[in-house]
Write an enzyme that holds these catalytic residues in place. Structure first.
Site, short mmCIF file in Angstrom:
data_model
loop_
_atom_site.label_atom_id
_atom_site.label_comp_id
_atom_site.label_asym_id
_atom_site.label_seq_id
_atom_site.Cartn_x
_atom_site.Cartn_y
_atom_site.Cartn_z
N ASP A 190 -12.90 -26.74 14.80
CA ASP A 190 -12.22 -27.82 14.08
C ASP A 190 -13.21 -28.63 13.24
O ASP A 190 -14.43 -28.57 13.45
CB ASP A 190 -11.48 -28.74 15.04
CG ASP A 190 -12.39 -29.34 16.11
OD1 ASP A 190 -13.34 -28.66 16.55
OD2 ASP A 190 -12.15 -30.49 16.52
N GLU A 210 -12.19 -29.73 19.33
CA GLU A 210 -13.24 -30.37 20.13
C GLU A 210 -13.39 -31.84 19.77
O GLU A 210 -13.74 -32.66 20.61
CB GLU A 210 -14.57 -29.64 19.92
CG GLU A 210 -15.70 -30.10 20.84
CD GLU A 210 -16.40 -31.37 20.38
OE1 GLU A 210 -16.82 -32.17 21.24
OE2 GLU A 210 -16.52 -31.57 19.15
#
Length: 412
Positions: A89, A147
């Site tokens: 991400d 995350e």
């Protein structure tokens, strides 16, 4: 002494990785140009899934609370089952670099290196798939979503049970704080736990000329900001780490108007659950005290995000031994680094599975003071992608073949 079999497998794997370095770089640049925020990484997940199409491997998608992907590589020989994690991400940051592969998505940037993590892991996984008949044990590639944003992706992946068979788990992170070729590790507690809190203080609004007819929540909020700064200095053990930060105080209004309410948001960091408990109790107690002292109402939201990251000492020592004895020209130095006050949801893996998480130096060449992770001008030396891949390759070959025991170099 390493067996001839292990040396042959590792030599083939390392040579293949070196030959595919440019592929890692191109994948990283594509992902960098197309970043997606946590829990919104649909196209990134599709890119990863497409990479594995037609390969002789088991791929499971939509794992956990988002777009998590688990790729299971079953070796042709007996051995342990290990996990290798790479997150994918990006962050809500407007990129300020001038690279030709700059983010095409306004307000979104790979400012933490997750594009690089995914790029090296994809190529490494493909190489392992090609050599799997000679591979010992089973390897689960964990392509993890989200995350950066709590509750994160790791916790839900662990709770899914899909990793219950792991004997060990490994992760890396690109870090421009030190040069390419340097690997930094820390045994035991290595990164802080994190908690988010929000306090809404409700008073009574009115005219600024008549404060006695109102009940000013800004004054109460200012007292709260000051009071919580005593928690670390007066409530925590002096030998324990703790940080309490107010990052937002929303009290904006007219200069001569007393507001009805204000909202504060903050961040707590700690290195163990006992410190977390003390800080939580004190923040709640201070909020309750403000209600009594100022006659206001306090609505406190207090949500622990990620626990402290614990690197298993035995696993970490084994990894350090493997990397120190690798005699790899791309791995120049292994250093012990200080405990970090930053947080990482890799901590959810090592809460349940013995493992370790280490940093890969990626300081851009010719730069004295690099922009660090989460900065709009964050950048990496792309040579660190190969360092990442090779370091994990060394660990995979030695750890699995030797059943997790320390090894000596080939000349031993």
């Amino acid at each position: 002494m390493q067996s001839t079999e292990t040396i042959s497998l590792k030599q083939m794997l390392l040579a293949t990785l070196e030959n595919r370095e440019e592929e890692m770089i191109q994948i990283r640049r594509y992902l960098h140009a197309h970043p997606e925020l946590s829990f919104q990484e649909m196209e990134t997940a599709r890119f990863i899934e497409k990479f594995y199409e037609g390969k002789d491997v088991d791929v499971q998608t939509n794992i956990g609370n988002g777009f998590g992907i688990i790729v299971t590589i079953k070796g042709g020989k007996p051995g342990k089952t290990i996990g290798l994690r790479a997150d994918f991400d990006a962050l809500p940051i407007e990129e300020a670099t001038d690279v030709p592969f700059k983010s095409k998505n306004p307000g979104v940037m790979h400012a933490c290196g997750h594009d690089g993590h995914t790029a090296y892991m994809l190529v490494l996984a493909d190489c392992l798939i090609q050599l799997k008949e000679d591979l010992h044990g089973t390897i689960k590639i964990i392509h993890q979503h989200a995350e950066e944003t709590p509750p994160g992706g790791a916790k839900s992946i662990v709770e899914s049970g899909i990793l219950d068979d792991l004997d060990a788990v490994f992760g890396t992170h690109l870090m421009p704080a030190f040069p390419t070729g340097v690997i930094g590790y820390r045994s035991g507690f290595s990164m802080a736990g994190r908690t988010y809190f929000k306090l809404v203080i409700k008073g009574k609004g009115g005219h600024g000329s008549s404060p006695h007819q109102s009940n000013d929540p800004i004054v109460a909020g200012a007292y709260f900001v000051t009071a919580i700064q005593t928690i670390v200095s007066r409530r925590l053990n002096p030998f324990e780490m703790g940080v309490v930060t107010i990052g937002s105080f929303d009290g904006k209004g007219s200069f001569n108007v007393i507001k009805d309410s204000v909202e504060l948001e903050g961040d707590v960091r700690y290195m163990n659950e006992e410190s977390q408990k003390v800080i939580a109790e004190e923040i709640h107690r201070i909020a309750q005290g403000i209600e009594l002292e100022f006659g206001v109402g306090c609505e406190l939201t207090y949500i622990p995000d990620y626990p402290p990251l614990y690197n298993d000492p035995a696993v970490t020592a084994n990894v350090v031994s493997i990397l120190e004895q690798a005699n790899d020209p791309h791995i120049q130095e292994i250093i012990e680094i200080p405990v970090s006050p930053a947080s990482e949801d890799f901590s959810y893996y090592t809460e349940k599975i013995p493992g370790t998480f280490y940093n890969i130096g990626c300081k851009p060449k010719g730069v004295d003071k690099p922009y660090l992770n989460h900065h709009p001008k964050f950048d990496i030396d792309e040579a660190a992608l190969l360092v990442s891949a090779k370091s994990v390759a060394h660990v995979v070959c030695e750890y699995n073949h030797n059943e997790g025991l320390p090894v000596s170099d080939a000349s031993g």
